[in-house]
Scaffold this motif. Structure first.
Motif, PDB file in Angstrom:
ATOM      1  N   ALA A   1     -11.305  42.084 -37.763  1.00 20.12           N
ATOM      2  CA  ALA A   1      -9.989  41.626 -37.317  1.00 20.12           C
ATOM      3  C   ALA A   1      -9.424  42.557 -36.247  1.00 20.12           C
ATOM      4  CB  ALA A   1      -9.034  41.527 -38.503  1.00 20.12           C
ATOM      5  N   VAL A   2      -9.554  43.864 -36.436  1.00 17.65           N
ATOM      6  CA  VAL A   2      -9.053  44.822 -35.453  1.00 17.65           C
ATOM      7  C   VAL A   2      -9.818  44.673 -34.139  1.00 17.65           C
ATOM      8  CG1 VAL A   2      -8.920  47.292 -34.894  1.00 17.65           C
ATOM      9  CG2 VAL A   2      -8.158  46.474 -37.121  1.00 17.65           C
ATOM     10  N   ALA A   3     -11.136  44.539 -34.211  1.00 20.37           N
ATOM     11  CA  ALA A   3     -11.943  44.366 -33.000  1.00 20.37           C
ATOM     12  C   ALA A   3     -11.539  43.095 -32.253  1.00 20.37           C
ATOM     13  CB  ALA A   3     -13.423  44.347 -33.346  1.00 20.37           C
ATOM     14  N   ALA A   4     -11.280  42.022 -32.979  1.00 24.19           N
ATOM     15  CA  ALA A   4     -10.859  40.768 -32.343  1.00 24.19           C
ATOM     16  C   ALA A   4      -9.506  40.928 -31.666  1.00 24.19           C
ATOM     17  CB  ALA A   4     -10.811  39.646 -33.376  1.00 24.19           C
ATOM     18  N   LEU A   5      -8.576  41.639 -32.302  1.00 21.54           N
ATOM     19  CA  LEU A   5      -7.260  41.867 -31.699  1.00 21.54           C
ATOM     20  C   LEU A   5      -7.371  42.701 -30.427  1.00 21.54           C
ATOM     21  CD1 LEU A   5      -5.020  42.532 -34.825  1.00 21.54           C
ATOM     22  CD2 LEU A   5      -4.883  40.608 -33.246  1.00 21.54           C
ATOM     23  N   VAL A   6      -8.168  43.748 -30.456  1.00 25.90           N
ATOM     24  CA  VAL A   6      -8.341  44.594 -29.272  1.00 25.90           C
ATOM     25  C   VAL A   6      -8.987  43.793 -28.150  1.00 25.90           C
ATOM     26  CG1 VAL A   6      -9.603  46.584 -28.365  1.00 25.90           C
ATOM     27  CG2 VAL A   6      -8.387  46.765 -30.530  1.00 25.90           C
ATOM     28  N   TYR A   7     -10.014  43.034 -28.463  1.00 22.20           N
ATOM     29  CA  TYR A   7     -10.684  42.224 -27.445  1.00 22.20           C
ATOM     30  C   TYR A   7      -9.707  41.220 -26.835  1.00 22.20           C
ATOM     31  CZ  TYR A   7     -13.848  38.946 -25.228  1.00 22.20           C
ATOM     32  OH  TYR A   7     -14.470  38.139 -24.325  1.00 22.20           O
ATOM     33  N   THR A   8      -8.906  40.560 -27.658  1.00 24.82           N
ATOM     34  CA  THR A   8      -7.931  39.582 -27.168  1.00 24.82           C
ATOM     35  C   THR A   8      -6.893  40.255 -26.288  1.00 24.82           C
ATOM     36  OG1 THR A   8      -8.249  38.255 -29.156  1.00 24.82           O
ATOM     37  CG2 THR A   8      -6.265  37.830 -27.869  1.00 24.82           C
ATOM     38  N   ALA A   9      -6.406  41.419 -26.703  1.00 22.68           N
ATOM     39  CA  ALA A   9      -5.398  42.127 -25.915  1.00 22.68           C
ATOM     40  C   ALA A   9      -5.964  42.560 -24.570  1.00 22.68           C
ATOM     41  CB  ALA A   9      -4.892  43.342 -26.688  1.00 22.68           C
ATOM     42  N   MET A  10      -7.199  43.042 -24.554  1.00 25.67           N
ATOM     43  CA  MET A  10      -7.804  43.479 -23.298  1.00 25.67           C
ATOM     44  C   MET A  10      -8.109  42.291 -22.398  1.00 25.67           C
ATOM     45  SD  MET A  10     -10.307  46.529 -24.598  1.00 25.67           S
ATOM     46  CE  MET A  10     -11.070  46.708 -22.993  1.00 25.67           C
ATOM     47  N   ASP A  11      -8.460  41.164 -22.985  1.00 25.05           N
ATOM     48  CA  ASP A  11      -8.789  39.985 -22.214  1.00 25.05           C
ATOM     49  C   ASP A  11      -7.553  39.393 -21.547  1.00 25.05           C
ATOM     50  OD1 ASP A  11     -10.683  38.083 -21.306  1.00 25.05           O
ATOM     51  OD2 ASP A  11      -9.968  36.652 -22.818  1.00 25.05           O
ATOM     52  N   ARG A  12      -6.421  39.425 -22.249  1.00 26.72           N
ATOM     53  CA  ARG A  12      -5.182  38.856 -21.724  1.00 26.72           C
ATOM     54  C   ARG A  12      -4.522  39.749 -20.686  1.00 26.72           C
ATOM     55  NH1 ARG A  12      -2.082  36.591 -27.038  1.00 26.72           N
ATOM     56  NH2 ARG A  12      -3.549  34.954 -27.509  1.00 26.72           N
ATOM     57  N   ALA A  13      -4.617  41.052 -20.884  1.00 33.37           N
ATOM     58  CA  ALA A  13      -3.895  41.984 -20.016  1.00 33.37           C
ATOM     59  C   ALA A  13      -4.614  42.126 -18.682  1.00 33.37           C
ATOM     60  CB  ALA A  13      -3.784  43.339 -20.691  1.00 33.37           C
ATOM     61  N   ALA A  14      -3.876  41.890 -17.641  1.00 31.71           N
ATOM     62  CA  ALA A  14      -4.420  42.117 -16.302  1.00 31.71           C
ATOM     63  C   ALA A  14      -4.055  43.530 -15.892  1.00 31.71           C
ATOM     64  CB  ALA A  14      -3.814  41.111 -15.333  1.00 31.71           C
ATOM     65  N   PRO A  15      -4.866  44.153 -15.072  1.00 30.04           N
ATOM     66  CA  PRO A  15      -4.513  45.500 -14.644  1.00 30.04           C
ATOM     67  C   PRO A  15      -3.143  45.481 -13.975  1.00 30.04           C
ATOM     68  CG  PRO A  15      -6.695  44.876 -13.838  1.00 30.04           C
ATOM     69  CD  PRO A  15      -6.103  43.685 -14.505  1.00 30.04           C
ATOM     70  N   GLY A  16      -2.253  46.323 -14.480  1.00 33.63           N
ATOM     71  CA  GLY A  16      -0.888  46.356 -13.956  1.00 33.63           C
ATOM     72  C   GLY A  16      -0.804  47.174 -12.700  1.00 33.63           C
ATOM     73  N   SER A  17       0.106  46.783 -11.864  1.00 30.98           N
ATOM     74  CA  SER A  17       0.336  47.542 -10.651  1.00 30.98           C
ATOM     75  C   SER A  17       1.817  47.832 -10.564  1.00 30.98           C
ATOM     76  CB  SER A  17      -0.118  46.732  -9.448  1.00 30.98           C
ATOM     77  OG  SER A  17       0.084  47.481  -8.284  1.00 30.98           O
TER      78      SER A  17
ATOM     79  N   VAL B   1     -16.411  47.037 -49.650  1.00 30.79           N
ATOM     80  CA  VAL B   1     -17.183  47.015 -48.406  1.00 30.79           C
ATOM     81  C   VAL B   1     -16.883  45.742 -47.622  1.00 30.79           C
ATOM     82  CG1 VAL B   1     -19.526  46.876 -47.457  1.00 30.79           C
ATOM     83  CG2 VAL B   1     -18.994  48.534 -49.244  1.00 30.79           C
ATOM     84  N   GLY B   2     -16.837  44.614 -48.299  1.00 32.76           N
ATOM     85  CA  GLY B   2     -16.538  43.342 -47.631  1.00 32.76           C
ATOM     86  C   GLY B   2     -15.146  43.350 -47.011  1.00 32.76           C
ATOM     87  N   GLY B   3     -14.168  43.876 -47.734  1.00 36.14           N
ATOM     88  CA  GLY B   3     -12.809  43.960 -47.197  1.00 36.14           C
ATOM     89  C   GLY B   3     -12.736  44.880 -45.989  1.00 36.14           C
ATOM     90  N   GLY B   4     -13.453  45.992 -46.034  1.00 35.74           N
ATOM     91  CA  GLY B   4     -13.485  46.915 -44.895  1.00 35.74           C
ATOM     92  C   GLY B   4     -14.093  46.269 -43.664  1.00 35.74           C
ATOM     93  N   LEU B   5     -15.191  45.548 -43.858  1.00 38.45           N
ATOM     94  CA  LEU B   5     -15.821  44.857 -42.733  1.00 38.45           C
ATOM     95  C   LEU B   5     -14.910  43.773 -42.163  1.00 38.45           C
ATOM     96  CD1 LEU B   5     -19.503  44.517 -43.991  1.00 38.45           C
ATOM     97  CD2 LEU B   5     -18.658  45.960 -42.136  1.00 38.45           C
ATOM     98  N   LEU B   6     -14.221  43.058 -43.027  1.00 37.68           N
ATOM     99  CA  LEU B   6     -13.294  42.026 -42.580  1.00 37.68           C
ATOM    100  C   LEU B   6     -12.157  42.643 -41.776  1.00 37.68           C
ATOM    101  CD1 LEU B   6     -12.565  39.031 -42.652  1.00 37.68           C
ATOM    102  CD2 LEU B   6     -11.284  39.482 -44.741  1.00 37.68           C
ATOM    103  N   ALA B   7     -11.596  43.761 -42.244  1.00 41.28           N
ATOM    104  CA  ALA B   7     -10.515  44.436 -41.524  1.00 41.28           C
ATOM    105  C   ALA B   7     -11.006  44.957 -40.173  1.00 41.28           C
ATOM    106  CB  ALA B   7      -9.955  45.579 -42.364  1.00 41.28           C
TER     107      ALA B   7
END
Length: 185
Positions: free
Chosen positions: A44-60, A35-41
């Motif tokens: 980590a995935v949520a942090a990666l998605v948040y970082t990717a969305m934060d960095r990416a500007a809407p493309g034109s 359970v602890g490993g699943g929560l950690l994973a």
């Protein structure tokens, strides 16, 4: 001894090893670590998605002229109405459709073309619009399709042609085909 009972089994021979201790159950430890490993994973995935969305500007993306009609896109004439208004004789189907925005989704990198359709015919019509997405060298990297049904004469509709698949930077949009048919109802 009594004859009604069987004789006792022979005593086992002494073992050269010491008697083994019963194994401890570790089910609680295994469940806790899983359970602890699943929560950690998941964190980590949520942090990666948040970082990717934060960095990416809407493309034109840039819009290219249509291949079939050879007419420029909406972005080619800033400040002017890019869609021909209906006349007494009607407009060609290619003149009824323009790309108003060409973008790339910041999360999926999939292209999309937002379309403006104004029915330039004399009655209700159905439209099928094919859009291709090309890289900076002009090579098709994706395509999309949009449909507008039962659009009354002189009326406007907005639709999106969604491309599928990752596209490179500098991808452009181009209308390749517009089919207009009399609406069945």
């Amino acid at each position: 001894m009594s004859d009604s009972f069987p004789p006792p089994p022979p005593s086992p021979s002494p073992s050269p090893w010491p008697p083994s201790q019963p194994r401890k159950q570790r089910t609680g430890l295994i469940v806790t670590l899983s359970v602890g490993g699943g929560l950690l994973a998941a964190t980590a995935v949520a942090a990666l998605v948040y970082t990717a969305m934060d960095r990416a500007a809407p493309g034109s993306l840039e819009t290219l002229p249509s291949r079939s009609a050879g007419t420029p896109s909406a972005e080619a004439f800033p400040g002017e109405d890019p869609v021909a208004e209906p006349s007494a004789t009607g407009t060609a189907p290619e003149e009824d459709v323009r790309i108003t925005k060409c973008t790339v989704d910041s999360l999926t990198n999939w292209p999309a073309a937002e379309l403006r359709v104004v029915n330039g015919s004399g009655g209700p019509a159905d439209y099928v619009v094919t859009v291709e997405f090309v890289d900076k060298d002009g090579t098709r990297v994706a395509d999309g399709i949009a449909a507008v049904l039962a659009l009354d004469a002189g009326k406007e509709a907005k639709e999106k042609a969604q491309g599928l698949g990752d596209v490179p930077r500098g991808t452009k949009c181009r209308i390749t085909e517009v089919t207009r048919t009399v609406s069945g109802g």
